[in-house]
Scaffold this active site. Structure first.
Site, PDB file in Angstrom:
ATOM      1  N   HIS A   1       1.116  -1.161   0.179  1.00 55.53           N
ATOM      2  CA  HIS A   1      -0.048  -0.066  -0.047  1.00 55.53           C
ATOM      3  C   HIS A   1       0.963   1.495   0.126  1.00 55.53           C
ATOM      4  CE1 HIS A   1       1.038  -0.665   4.228  1.00 55.53           C
ATOM      5  NE2 HIS A   1       1.081   0.496   4.379  1.00 55.53           N
TER       6      HIS A   1
ATOM      7  N   HIS B   1       5.591   6.299  -0.850  1.00 47.42           N
ATOM      8  CA  HIS B   1       6.448   5.261  -1.178  1.00 47.42           C
ATOM      9  C   HIS B   1       5.550   3.805  -0.705  1.00 47.42           C
ATOM     10  CE1 HIS B   1       6.625   5.966   3.012  1.00 47.42           C
ATOM     11  NE2 HIS B   1       6.855   4.386   3.168  1.00 47.42           N
TER      12      HIS B   1
HETATM   13  O1  3AM Z   1       3.644   2.306   4.483  1.00 48.14           O
HETATM   14  P1  3AM Z   1       4.620   2.267   5.473  1.00 48.14           P
HETATM   15  O2  3AM Z   1       4.949   0.715   5.647  1.00 48.14           O
HETATM   16  O3  3AM Z   1       5.926   2.854   5.259  1.00 48.14           O
HETATM   17  O4  3AM Z   1       5.566   2.260   9.062  1.00 48.14           O
HETATM   18  C1  3AM Z   1       4.270   2.393   9.167  1.00 48.14           C
HETATM   19  C2  3AM Z   1       3.409   1.893   7.819  1.00 48.14           C
HETATM   20  O5  3AM Z   1       4.101   2.833   6.827  1.00 48.14           O
HETATM   21  C3  3AM Z   1       3.680   3.923   9.404  1.00 48.14           C
HETATM   22  O6  3AM Z   1       2.236   3.639   9.006  1.00 48.14           O
HETATM   23  C4  3AM Z   1       2.116   2.731   8.155  1.00 48.14           C
HETATM   24  C5  3AM Z   1       0.877   1.898   8.372  1.00 48.14           C
HETATM   25  O7  3AM Z   1       1.265   1.216   9.476  1.00 48.14           O
HETATM   26  N1  3AM Z   1       3.579   4.297  10.823  1.00 48.14           N
HETATM   27  C6  3AM Z   1       3.703   3.460  11.907  1.00 48.14           C
HETATM   28  N2  3AM Z   1       3.613   4.178  13.207  1.00 48.14           N
HETATM   29  C7  3AM Z   1       3.959   5.391  12.756  1.00 48.14           C
HETATM   30  C8  3AM Z   1       4.053   6.582  13.373  1.00 48.14           C
HETATM   31  N3  3AM Z   1       4.131   6.584  14.769  1.00 48.14           N
HETATM   32  C9  3AM Z   1       4.176   5.362  11.123  1.00 48.14           C
HETATM   33  N4  3AM Z   1       4.056   6.623  10.626  1.00 48.14           N
HETATM   34  C10 3AM Z   1       4.274   7.647  11.509  1.00 48.14           C
HETATM   35  N5  3AM Z   1       4.133   7.745  12.803  1.00 48.14           N
END
Ligand code: 3AM
Length: 192
Positions: free
Chosen positions: A37, A120
């Protein structure tokens, strides 16, 4: 308490070539292709009242769909690489959509996101993977480029309570208008 985030889904015909990028990097935890995603706005753990406000706010967005292309593979984290991601060819539309999510979330009192938005798709999470092996991997795979695809909706995902990670559940699905619908008022014949 649901852990929420907004995202774009990745179409099946793009997931497949993306999933071919899996492998060849010691210590990488590869994301399942069904969980790919593009995160727009991480919201975090909220109670049911806030979750409803989030859902309502997002439903007010009136925007058109757009084309997106994945262009390149890189690593986040510099000398301590933490993720391998596919990056997105420059797209004002995705930046504007994300900025609107940011504004709306702040309007309901959710803490501003301090990090700059870099669209990304995460392909792998890394732990104890050396920057040299990441460089080698990127040398072989970094030239990845997907076909363009149409983004015609965004979704509100929940992940497992307070843990994160897939599988993700679509809590709500928001359409983005087709180009034609957006253009309609302009192209309508003038009344005589
Ligand atoms: O799309 P990605 O996988 O890069 O890294 C987590 C994931 O991103 C991010 O939210 C997405 C769905 O889980 N994520 C997790 N904790 C976070 C936080 N505290 C976060 N992004 C910002 N702040």
């Amino acid at each position: 308490m649901p852990r929420l985030f907004t995202a774009l889904e990745i179409p099946d015909d793009i997931r497949e070539p993306l999933s071919m990028l899996r492998g060849g990097l010691p210590g990488a935890r590869w994301i399942d292709a069904e969980n790919y995603h593009l995160t727009l706005r991480f919201i975090g753990d909220v109670d049911d009242i806030i979750a409803r406000e989030v859902t309502t706010m997002l439903g007010q967005i009136r925007r058109g769909g757009f084309e997106l292309r994945l262009d390149g593979v890189t690593a986040f984290g510099g000398r301590k690489p933490r993720a391998v991601v596919a990056t997105v060819a420059p797209s004002p539309a995705v930046m504007e959509l994300q900025a609107e999510h940011e504004r709306l979330m702040q309007r309901i009192g959710i803490e501003p996101e301090g990090r700059k938005f870099t669209p990304h798709v995460t392909l792998a999470r890394l732990r104890d993977t050396s920057s040299q092996s990441v460089a080698d991997y990127l040398g072989a795979r970094g030239a990845f480029r997907s076909a363009p695809f149409t983004v015609s909706n965004f979704v509100l995902f929940s992940s497992r309570d307070s843990v994160g990670g897939g599988p993700y559940l679509v809590e709500a699905d928001y359409p983005l208008a087709r180009d034609q619908e957006k253009r309609e008022p302009v192209s309508r014949p003038l009344a005589r």
